[in-house]
Design a protein around this motif. Structure first.
Motif, PDB file in Angstrom:
ATOM      1  N   TYR A 178      -0.122 -13.965   9.025  1.00 20.90           N
ATOM      2  CA  TYR A 178      -1.032 -12.911   8.628  1.00 20.90           C
ATOM      3  C   TYR A 178      -0.932 -11.737   9.576  1.00 20.90           C
ATOM      4  CZ  TYR A 178      -3.423 -15.796   5.246  1.00 20.90           C
ATOM      5  OH  TYR A 178      -3.738 -16.562   4.156  1.00 20.90           O
TER       6      TYR A 178
ATOM      7  N   PHE B  34      -3.933 -10.182  -4.764  1.00 20.03           N
ATOM      8  CA  PHE B  34      -2.728 -10.261  -3.937  1.00 20.03           C
ATOM      9  C   PHE B  34      -2.852 -11.441  -2.973  1.00 20.03           C
ATOM     10  CE2 PHE B  34       0.041  -9.291  -0.388  1.00 20.03           C
ATOM     11  CZ  PHE B  34       1.185  -8.811  -1.008  1.00 20.03           C
ATOM     12  N   ASP B  35      -4.000 -11.544  -2.316  1.00 20.63           N
ATOM     13  CA  ASP B  35      -4.210 -12.648  -1.368  1.00 20.63           C
ATOM     14  C   ASP B  35      -4.134 -14.001  -2.059  1.00 20.63           C
ATOM     15  OD1 ASP B  35      -4.549 -10.911   0.717  1.00 20.63           O
ATOM     16  OD2 ASP B  35      -6.376 -11.862   1.457  1.00 20.63           O
ATOM     17  N   LEU B  36      -4.524 -14.040  -3.322  1.00 16.89           N
ATOM     18  CA  LEU B  36      -4.491 -15.299  -4.063  1.00 16.89           C
ATOM     19  C   LEU B  36      -3.108 -15.579  -4.653  1.00 16.89           C
ATOM     20  CD1 LEU B  36      -8.000 -15.177  -5.770  1.00 16.89           C
ATOM     21  CD2 LEU B  36      -7.306 -16.455  -3.736  1.00 16.89           C
TER      22      LEU B  36
ATOM     23  N   ARG C 287       1.751  -2.750   6.285  1.00 19.27           N
ATOM     24  CA  ARG C 287       2.910  -1.989   6.766  1.00 19.27           C
ATOM     25  C   ARG C 287       2.494  -0.633   7.263  1.00 19.27           C
ATOM     26  NH1 ARG C 287       7.903  -3.296   2.668  1.00 19.27           N
ATOM     27  NH2 ARG C 287       8.144  -5.426   3.361  1.00 19.27           N
TER      28      ARG C 287
ATOM     29  N   LEU D 219      -9.102 -16.243   0.612  1.00 19.21           N
ATOM     30  CA  LEU D 219      -9.668 -14.896   0.768  1.00 19.21           C
ATOM     31  C   LEU D 219     -10.353 -14.723   2.118  1.00 19.21           C
ATOM     32  CD1 LEU D 219     -11.038 -14.331  -2.853  1.00 19.21           C
ATOM     33  CD2 LEU D 219      -8.944 -13.412  -1.828  1.00 19.21           C
TER      34      LEU D 219
ATOM     35  N   ARG E  82     -13.229  -6.201   3.749  1.00 15.73           N
ATOM     36  CA  ARG E  82     -11.890  -5.625   3.968  1.00 15.73           C
ATOM     37  C   ARG E  82     -11.991  -4.149   4.323  1.00 15.73           C
ATOM     38  NH1 ARG E  82      -7.786  -9.255   2.316  1.00 15.73           N
ATOM     39  NH2 ARG E  82      -8.879 -11.235   2.159  1.00 15.73           N
TER      40      ARG E  82
ATOM     41  N   ARG F 219     -10.811  -2.322   7.816  1.00 13.60           N
ATOM     42  CA  ARG F 219      -9.932  -1.147   7.873  1.00 13.60           C
ATOM     43  C   ARG F 219     -10.616   0.017   8.589  1.00 13.60           C
ATOM     44  NH1 ARG F 219      -7.657  -3.186   3.082  1.00 13.60           N
ATOM     45  NH2 ARG F 219      -9.258  -2.367   1.737  1.00 13.60           N
TER      46      ARG F 219
ATOM     47  N   GLY G 230      -6.715  -8.942   8.275  1.00  7.44           N
ATOM     48  CA  GLY G 230      -6.755  -9.744   7.068  1.00  7.44           C
ATOM     49  C   GLY G 230      -5.845  -9.224   5.982  1.00  7.44           C
ATOM     50  N   GLN G 231      -5.068  -8.257   6.324  1.00 11.05           N
ATOM     51  CA  GLN G 231      -4.168  -7.697   5.315  1.00 11.05           C
ATOM     52  C   GLN G 231      -2.824  -8.357   5.497  1.00 11.05           C
ATOM     53  OE1 GLN G 231      -4.228  -3.922   4.147  1.00 11.05           O
ATOM     54  NE2 GLN G 231      -2.308  -4.202   3.092  1.00 11.05           N
ATOM     55  N   ILE G 232      -2.442  -9.126   4.522  1.00 11.71           N
ATOM     56  CA  ILE G 232      -1.173  -9.824   4.620  1.00 11.71           C
ATOM     57  C   ILE G 232      -0.050  -8.802   4.557  1.00 11.71           C
ATOM     58  CG2 ILE G 232       0.321 -11.512   3.533  1.00 11.71           C
ATOM     59  CD1 ILE G 232      -2.352 -12.649   2.342  1.00 11.71           C
ATOM     60  N   GLY G 233       0.792  -8.834   5.542  1.00  8.81           N
ATOM     61  CA  GLY G 233       1.968  -7.984   5.500  1.00  8.81           C
ATOM     62  C   GLY G 233       1.659  -6.497   5.486  1.00  8.81           C
TER      63      GLY G 233
ATOM     64  N   GLU H   6      -6.429  -6.296  -4.023  1.00  4.70           N
ATOM     65  CA  GLU H   6      -6.146  -6.981  -2.759  1.00  4.70           C
ATOM     66  C   GLU H   6      -6.564  -8.456  -2.827  1.00  4.70           C
ATOM     67  OE1 GLU H   6      -7.867  -5.006   0.594  1.00  4.70           O
ATOM     68  OE2 GLU H   6      -6.835  -6.289   2.046  1.00  4.70           O
ATOM     69  N   MET H   7      -7.684  -8.721  -3.475  1.00  9.43           N
ATOM     70  CA  MET H   7      -8.134 -10.111  -3.612  1.00  9.43           C
ATOM     71  C   MET H   7      -7.085 -10.931  -4.381  1.00  9.43           C
ATOM     72  SD  MET H   7     -11.145 -10.250  -2.056  1.00  9.43           S
ATOM     73  CE  MET H   7     -10.415  -9.110  -0.874  1.00  9.43           C
TER      74      MET H   7
ATOM     75  N   LEU I  81     -16.547  -9.714  -0.050  1.00 11.90           N
ATOM     76  CA  LEU I  81     -15.292  -9.832   0.713  1.00 11.90           C
ATOM     77  C   LEU I  81     -14.496  -8.538   0.660  1.00 11.90           C
ATOM     78  CD1 LEU I  81     -14.324 -13.486  -0.282  1.00 11.90           C
ATOM     79  CD2 LEU I  81     -15.071 -12.672   1.974  1.00 11.90           C
ATOM     80  N   VAL I  82     -14.545  -7.872  -0.494  1.00 11.40           N
ATOM     81  CA  VAL I  82     -13.900  -6.551  -0.597  1.00 11.40           C
ATOM     82  C   VAL I  82     -14.567  -5.584   0.391  1.00 11.40           C
ATOM     83  CG1 VAL I  82     -13.584  -4.540  -2.101  1.00 11.40           C
ATOM     84  CG2 VAL I  82     -13.093  -6.841  -2.970  1.00 11.40           C
TER      85      VAL I  82
ATOM     86  N   PRO J 208       6.101  -7.871   1.001  1.00 14.58           N
ATOM     87  CA  PRO J 208       5.789  -7.917   2.436  1.00 14.58           C
ATOM     88  C   PRO J 208       5.979  -9.331   2.956  1.00 14.58           C
ATOM     89  CG  PRO J 208       3.960  -7.018   1.156  1.00 14.58           C
ATOM     90  CD  PRO J 208       4.932  -7.588   0.187  1.00 14.58           C
ATOM     91  N   SER J 209       6.306  -9.426   4.207  1.00 20.22           N
ATOM     92  CA  SER J 209       6.571 -10.718   4.805  1.00 20.22           C
ATOM     93  C   SER J 209       5.269 -11.419   5.179  1.00 20.22           C
ATOM     94  CB  SER J 209       7.413 -10.531   6.059  1.00 20.22           C
ATOM     95  OG  SER J 209       7.581 -11.759   6.710  1.00 20.22           O
TER      96      SER J 209
END
Lengths: 336, 336
Positions: free
Chosen positions: B327, A106-108, B336, B108, B55, B59, B331-334, A103-104, B51-52, A322-323
């Motif tokens: 966003y 991915f964010d980068l 789903r 991040l 996240r 969640r 904090g999870q981009i996209g 995930e880190m 940071l992980v 993902p958008s």
């Protein structure tokens, strides 16, 4: 080119010695998007350093390229006559043994990751190991996590069993970004009919490689032979699930082949220590549009040619990524 | 509370032993947003691990909290009765000596960073050094980079010279997220009139601390004394540039004080090795709304009370944080 330019040209894999000259050639070749490899054997910290270097490239060449985090960025690249760069990893070393690092990364900006590169990894087995024991315990977790995030699983360089198991396990379509039909060039680095059938059955995509060691006749492969190979692949995949993953390694010194093959895991020289000559008709991004000639000569209709040169990748990326519409240009969130 | 609830409550600094119970108290206390410290002495890799963990918290507690990357996320939190968590660093150790890591950490989710924590850092000087030589060469670069990205510079724990030079150098307003007027509690950890005047002149913000060692009468400080202290600060800052930065360290074991003070840079015990008792009227997020009593008793108008308890921070954050509207939640981009 003998006919009209396809609207969207996408190369599903390059690992060039990146420079402004190469980005200019991407524009001259009309490349809409390129999947660029960030690294092979680097751990997390080194990979982040490469990503910092990419941010600098995006800023220094913002008139030519931009970081693509989603399909909207590809459209922005088209609208502004730039090339969208999708970043990927050819090896899962950067995630170490920490599932959270997917995930880190991915964010980068990382959007592709191979589960293996030639050797056994923590996730699965590469094609050069004697025995492929399939997807590992952590491999199952990584597949689920990449599915959750929308990071595209790339099975290039995987062993056949690992690849087939991944296709079965993944809840999203996966790709082999750069490989060719094995029955035309007998290397386990290439892909079998069985694998292609499984890939296609799950809506996956194959990117055809222009790397000489993957081509039917090596460096001497003709554009027509390439077209015939593409037609064989399309026989299984269909043009709508077929693309290009050129594996172009332009301007790289031969030391980079050794880095790819040997990383830091061995003290022995592994096979050829130099890049083979590219076919005369594919040496840079300038040559990308020429591929249509080979495809048309092999009987592809014009619309099918457009699919293979980018339309299929475009559809796949739009469906997979993902958008993230709020990202501003060059991967800089909220640039001002 | 004796009067109507302020619409927006924001705490400009906490470092709790995070748990679902604490996030529930944030909701019961009506906290709109909290700036949460991610770390002190951790390097880049350890910070990414934290940071992980964040996240995972987002969640696991998505009904209570969300990661705030921009002001829009704060509005989303309000609209969904959740608390927006802004992540920050109390020390620049995570960027190592690599300016590019500021952008990586911003991507991040990091939105605040102190230039120093008590000691000399690569960027400037902390308040506990004998001599403050001001902002370093790399410090100037970091200030410019944080300005470029929109990461908020926090001068808590800085030396006075470093703080004044930073205020002069920064192209954007900066904050002292958690400290009190020095003339009411004589510690260089607190802030002088000169510093507050310079901060205010550049549209900066002071967050008032509830940490006993920063308060006029330590753990015995009354709510009324807190209100009077706030009034003194407002005399320079104005209620519109004044907020709360409680420095709440709820449920932390005393070993955490030693971690804060000693990190890994010394073998000697540094001063008090335990947390002092909190004032009876501020022991958790549940007590946050009570602060209005102290402010009203010291003569703040109701509208001014609302500013100090969150309105001023809200305005500051809206003006400071770049917009990243794409966003998705947590904090999870996209997602789903």
């Amino acid at each position: 080119m003998t006919t009209g330019t396809p609207q969207v040209l996408i190369d599903g894999l390059q690992y060039c010695n990146w420079s402004r000259a190469i980005f200019e050639e991407m524009r001259q070749g009309g490349l809409t998007a390129v999947h660029a490899t960030v690294g092979y054997h680097e751990g997390f910290r080194e990979t982040v350093r490469h990503l910092v270097d990419w941010r600098t490239r995006f800023r220094d060449n913002e008139d030519l390229i931009l970081l693509a985090r989603d399909a909207g960025d590809i459209e922005r690249a088209r609208a502004s006559n730039r090339t969208a760069i999708l970043l990927g990893l050819q090896n899962p070393m950067p995630i170490e043994d920490d599932i959270g690092l997917i995930e880190m990364l991915f964010d980068l900006g990382i959007r592709f990751m191979q589960l293996t590169y030639n050797n056994q990894s923590l996730l699965g087995c590469g094609w050069m190991e004697k025995e492929d024991s399939g997807v590992t315990r952590m491999g199952r977790e990584a597949i689920a996590e990449m599915n959750r995030l929308g990071m595209i699983i790339d099975l290039s360089h995987a062993g056949e069993r690992t690849a087939l198991e991944t296709i079965a396990l993944s809840q999203r379509p996966v790709v082999v970004s750069h490989a060719n039909p094995r029955w035309l060039r007998d290397s386990n680095r290439n892909v079998s009919k069985v694998l292609l059938q499984a890939l296609r059955a799950k809506e996956g995509l194959l990117g055809l490689s222009l790397y000489p060691l993957h081509l039917p006749n090596g460096s001497d492969t003709t554009l027509e032979q390439f077209g015939k190979m593409a037609a064989e692949a399309a026989g299984i995949m269909g043009a709508d699930h077929l693309g290009i993953g050129s594996d172009l390694c332009q301007d790289q010194p031969d030391s980079v082949v050794r880095w790819m093959r040997e990383g830091r895991w061995t003290r022995e020289i592994q096979a050829t220590a130099s890049f083979p000559p590219q076919p005369s008709w594919f040496r840079s991004n300038l040559d990308f549009p020429k591929l249509s000639q080979g495809l048309l000569s092999a009987g592809f209709a014009e619309a099918e040619t457009a699919l293979v040169l980018g339309g299929a990748w475009h559809r796949f990326l739009k469906a997979s990524l993902p958008s993230a519409p709020g990202y501003a240009g060059n991967g800089q969130i909220g640039a001002r």
